[in-house]
Design a protein around this motif. Structure first.
Motif, PDB file in Angstrom:
ATOM      1  N   GLN A   1     -16.276  23.240 -31.828  1.00  0.00           N
ATOM      2  CA  GLN A   1     -17.063  23.677 -30.686  1.00  0.00           C
ATOM      3  C   GLN A   1     -18.219  24.538 -31.184  1.00  0.00           C
ATOM      4  OE1 GLN A   1     -16.812  22.803 -27.619  1.00  0.00           O
ATOM      5  NE2 GLN A   1     -18.273  24.202 -26.669  1.00  0.00           N
ATOM      6  N   VAL A   2     -19.419  24.199 -30.748  1.00  0.00           N
ATOM      7  CA  VAL A   2     -20.590  24.959 -31.162  1.00  0.00           C
ATOM      8  C   VAL A   2     -20.559  26.355 -30.543  1.00  0.00           C
ATOM      9  CG1 VAL A   2     -23.099  25.101 -30.969  1.00  0.00           C
ATOM     10  CG2 VAL A   2     -22.009  22.905 -31.476  1.00  0.00           C
ATOM     11  N   GLN A   3     -20.823  27.338 -31.349  1.00  0.00           N
ATOM     12  CA  GLN A   3     -20.924  28.716 -30.868  1.00  0.00           C
ATOM     13  C   GLN A   3     -22.205  29.339 -31.388  1.00  0.00           C
ATOM     14  OE1 GLN A   3     -17.194  30.673 -32.018  1.00  0.00           O
ATOM     15  NE2 GLN A   3     -16.594  30.588 -29.866  1.00  0.00           N
ATOM     16  N   LEU A   4     -22.883  30.039 -30.498  1.00  0.00           N
ATOM     17  CA  LEU A   4     -24.117  30.737 -30.843  1.00  0.00           C
ATOM     18  C   LEU A   4     -23.943  32.196 -30.435  1.00  0.00           C
ATOM     19  CD1 LEU A   4     -26.663  28.147 -29.384  1.00  0.00           C
ATOM     20  CD2 LEU A   4     -25.808  28.273 -31.718  1.00  0.00           C
ATOM     21  N   SER A  21     -31.398  37.975 -33.765  1.00  0.00           N
ATOM     22  CA  SER A  21     -30.691  37.057 -34.653  1.00  0.00           C
ATOM     23  C   SER A  21     -29.764  36.170 -33.833  1.00  0.00           C
ATOM     24  CB  SER A  21     -29.862  37.820 -35.680  1.00  0.00           C
ATOM     25  OG  SER A  21     -30.665  38.657 -36.479  1.00  0.00           O
ATOM     26  N   CYS A  22     -29.572  34.955 -34.310  1.00  0.00           N
ATOM     27  CA  CYS A  22     -28.623  34.033 -33.686  1.00  0.00           C
ATOM     28  C   CYS A  22     -27.851  33.324 -34.785  1.00  0.00           C
ATOM     29  CB  CYS A  22     -29.347  33.023 -32.812  1.00  0.00           C
ATOM     30  SG  CYS A  22     -28.267  31.738 -32.120  1.00  0.00           S
ATOM     31  N   VAL A  23     -26.555  33.591 -34.822  1.00  0.00           N
ATOM     32  CA  VAL A  23     -25.689  32.952 -35.810  1.00  0.00           C
ATOM     33  C   VAL A  23     -25.024  31.748 -35.164  1.00  0.00           C
ATOM     34  CG1 VAL A  23     -23.747  33.246 -37.364  1.00  0.00           C
ATOM     35  CG2 VAL A  23     -25.303  35.160 -36.954  1.00  0.00           C
ATOM     36  N   ALA A  24     -25.164  30.606 -35.814  1.00  0.00           N
ATOM     37  CA  ALA A  24     -24.608  29.360 -35.295  1.00  0.00           C
ATOM     38  C   ALA A  24     -23.367  28.966 -36.075  1.00  0.00           C
ATOM     39  CB  ALA A  24     -25.646  28.245 -35.389  1.00  0.00           C
ATOM     40  N   SER A  25     -22.346  28.466 -35.366  1.00  0.00           N
ATOM     41  CA  SER A  25     -21.138  27.981 -36.007  1.00  0.00           C
ATOM     42  C   SER A  25     -20.578  26.821 -35.203  1.00  0.00           C
ATOM     43  CB  SER A  25     -20.099  29.107 -36.127  1.00  0.00           C
ATOM     44  OG  SER A  25     -19.736  29.571 -34.841  1.00  0.00           O
ATOM     45  N   GLY A  26     -19.548  26.174 -35.792  1.00  0.00           N
ATOM     46  CA  GLY A  26     -18.904  25.102 -35.046  1.00  0.00           C
ATOM     47  C   GLY A  26     -19.474  23.724 -35.343  1.00  0.00           C
ATOM     48  N   GLY A  27     -19.785  23.494 -36.620  1.00  0.00           N
ATOM     49  CA  GLY A  27     -20.162  22.142 -36.989  1.00  0.00           C
ATOM     50  C   GLY A  27     -21.651  21.855 -36.996  1.00  0.00           C
ATOM     51  N   ILE A  28     -22.475  22.888 -36.852  1.00  0.00           N
ATOM     52  CA  ILE A  28     -23.921  22.673 -36.929  1.00  0.00           C
ATOM     53  C   ILE A  28     -24.308  22.605 -38.391  1.00  0.00           C
ATOM     54  CG2 ILE A  28     -26.182  23.643 -36.454  1.00  0.00           C
ATOM     55  CD1 ILE A  28     -25.075  24.884 -33.943  1.00  0.00           C
ATOM     56  N   SER A  29     -24.802  21.456 -38.815  1.00  0.00           N
ATOM     57  CA  SER A  29     -25.132  21.263 -40.218  1.00  0.00           C
ATOM     58  C   SER A  29     -26.590  21.558 -40.523  1.00  0.00           C
ATOM     59  CB  SER A  29     -24.814  19.822 -40.633  1.00  0.00           C
ATOM     60  OG  SER A  29     -25.562  18.909 -39.844  1.00  0.00           O
ATOM     61  N   SER A  30     -27.404  21.640 -39.493  1.00  0.00           N
ATOM     62  CA  SER A  30     -28.832  21.908 -39.682  1.00  0.00           C
ATOM     63  C   SER A  30     -29.307  22.792 -38.543  1.00  0.00           C
ATOM     64  CB  SER A  30     -29.621  20.604 -39.682  1.00  0.00           C
ATOM     65  OG  SER A  30     -31.006  20.857 -39.569  1.00  0.00           O
ATOM     66  N   LEU A  31     -30.246  23.658 -38.848  1.00  0.00           N
ATOM     67  CA  LEU A  31     -30.793  24.540 -37.822  1.00  0.00           C
ATOM     68  C   LEU A  31     -31.947  23.893 -37.061  1.00  0.00           C
ATOM     69  CD1 LEU A  31     -30.666  27.958 -39.688  1.00  0.00           C
ATOM     70  CD2 LEU A  31     -29.052  27.029 -38.022  1.00  0.00           C
ATOM     71  N   ASN A  32     -32.300  22.662 -37.402  1.00  0.00           N
ATOM     72  CA  ASN A  32     -33.264  21.935 -36.577  1.00  0.00           C
ATOM     73  C   ASN A  32     -32.675  21.775 -35.177  1.00  0.00           C
ATOM     74  OD1 ASN A  32     -34.869  21.704 -38.827  1.00  0.00           O
ATOM     75  ND2 ASN A  32     -34.268  19.595 -39.261  1.00  0.00           N
ATOM     76  N   GLY A 107     -28.038  21.288 -24.025  1.00  0.00           N
ATOM     77  CA  GLY A 107     -27.704  21.912 -25.292  1.00  0.00           C
ATOM     78  C   GLY A 107     -26.613  22.953 -25.143  1.00  0.00           C
ATOM     79  N   TYR A 108     -26.492  23.775 -26.147  1.00  0.00           N
ATOM     80  CA  TYR A 108     -25.518  24.864 -26.158  1.00  0.00           C
ATOM     81  C   TYR A 108     -26.265  26.193 -26.110  1.00  0.00           C
ATOM     82  CZ  TYR A 108     -22.336  21.221 -27.768  1.00  0.00           C
ATOM     83  OH  TYR A 108     -21.597  20.066 -27.879  1.00  0.00           O
ATOM     84  N   TRP A 109     -25.646  27.169 -25.438  1.00  0.00           N
ATOM     85  CA  TRP A 109     -26.288  28.471 -25.249  1.00  0.00           C
ATOM     86  C   TRP A 109     -25.427  29.596 -25.785  1.00  0.00           C
ATOM     87  CZ3 TRP A 109     -31.180  28.647 -23.427  1.00  0.00           C
ATOM     88  CH2 TRP A 109     -31.664  27.530 -22.737  1.00  0.00           C
ATOM     89  N   GLY A 110     -26.087  30.627 -26.278  1.00  0.00           N
ATOM     90  CA  GLY A 110     -25.391  31.857 -26.582  1.00  0.00           C
ATOM     91  C   GLY A 110     -25.225  32.684 -25.324  1.00  0.00           C
ATOM     92  N   GLN A 111     -24.638  33.871 -25.489  1.00  0.00           N
ATOM     93  CA  GLN A 111     -24.342  34.713 -24.333  1.00  0.00           C
ATOM     94  C   GLN A 111     -25.547  35.526 -23.903  1.00  0.00           C
ATOM     95  OE1 GLN A 111     -23.706  35.540 -27.404  1.00  0.00           O
ATOM     96  NE2 GLN A 111     -24.316  37.696 -27.605  1.00  0.00           N
ATOM     97  N   GLY A 112     -26.565  35.593 -24.744  1.00  0.00           N
ATOM     98  CA  GLY A 112     -27.770  36.334 -24.408  1.00  0.00           C
ATOM     99  C   GLY A 112     -27.742  37.755 -24.920  1.00  0.00           C
ATOM    100  N   THR A 113     -28.914  38.290 -25.171  1.00  0.00           N
ATOM    101  CA  THR A 113     -29.057  39.681 -25.575  1.00  0.00           C
ATOM    102  C   THR A 113     -30.212  40.293 -24.789  1.00  0.00           C
ATOM    103  OG1 THR A 113     -29.285  41.170 -27.487  1.00  0.00           O
ATOM    104  CG2 THR A 113     -30.554  39.128 -27.569  1.00  0.00           C
ATOM    105  N   GLN A 114     -29.963  41.481 -24.247  1.00  0.00           N
ATOM    106  CA  GLN A 114     -30.949  42.124 -23.380  1.00  0.00           C
ATOM    107  C   GLN A 114     -32.024  42.816 -24.211  1.00  0.00           C
ATOM    108  OE1 GLN A 114     -31.135  42.397 -19.813  1.00  0.00           O
ATOM    109  NE2 GLN A 114     -33.141  43.283 -20.288  1.00  0.00           N
ATOM    110  N   VAL A 115     -33.256  42.564 -23.846  1.00  0.00           N
ATOM    111  CA  VAL A 115     -34.398  43.265 -24.425  1.00  0.00           C
ATOM    112  C   VAL A 115     -35.101  44.005 -23.296  1.00  0.00           C
ATOM    113  CG1 VAL A 115     -36.658  43.017 -25.513  1.00  0.00           C
ATOM    114  CG2 VAL A 115     -34.718  41.650 -26.326  1.00  0.00           C
ATOM    115  N   THR A 116     -35.253  45.305 -23.459  1.00  0.00           N
ATOM    116  CA  THR A 116     -35.925  46.119 -22.463  1.00  0.00           C
ATOM    117  C   THR A 116     -37.068  46.868 -23.138  1.00  0.00           C
ATOM    118  OG1 THR A 116     -33.865  46.415 -21.236  1.00  0.00           O
ATOM    119  CG2 THR A 116     -35.665  47.939 -20.742  1.00  0.00           C
TER     120      THR A 116
END
Length: 119
Positions: A1-4, A21-32, A107-116
């Motif tokens: 399962q893809v996780q961001l 930063s965004c760390v990808a895991s779960g079988g992603i072989s390329s960051l394209n 696609g797949y999404w991360g949980q988000g990070t707040q920028v203020t």
């Protein structure tokens, strides 16, 4: 399962900088296909920058050169360097992984990070 997993958001004064930063895991072989979006409550999620399927960088015109997407393949991490921030940049920033024909349509999404950004 893809996780961001995004990180790096926070509170910054106008004119300042942040690097997400965004760390990808779960079988992603390329960051394209990795990209950054942001969303203000009540508005649609807007694309900011992404690596297309062939690896080229694409940016939203509205950024006017203030944001830069980069990558570290060894760490499976994509970054978004944001400079000269203004209060209008306040939003939740999301990482996304999407390859047409390979991933689900959105696609797949991360949980988000707040920028203020304070004035």
């Amino acid at each position: 399962q893809v996780q961001l997993v995004e990180s790096g958001g926070g509170l910054v004064q106008a004119g300042g900088s942040l690097r997400l930063s965004c760390v990808a895991s779960g079988g992603i072989s390329s960051l394209n296909g990795m990209g950054w979006y942001r969303q203000v409550p009540g508005n649609q999620r807007d694309r900011l920058a992404r690596f297309c399927r062939l690896g080229r960088e694409n940016y939203a015109e509205v950024l006017k050169g203030r944001f830069t997407i980069s990558r570290d393949n060894a760490k499976n991490t994509v970054y978004l360097q944001m400079n000269n921030l203004s209060p209008e940049d306040t939003a939740v920033y999301y990482c996304n992984y999407r390859i047409p024909g390979v991933t689900p349509a959105a696609g797949y999404w991360g949980q988000g990070t707040q920028v203020t950004v304070s004035a």
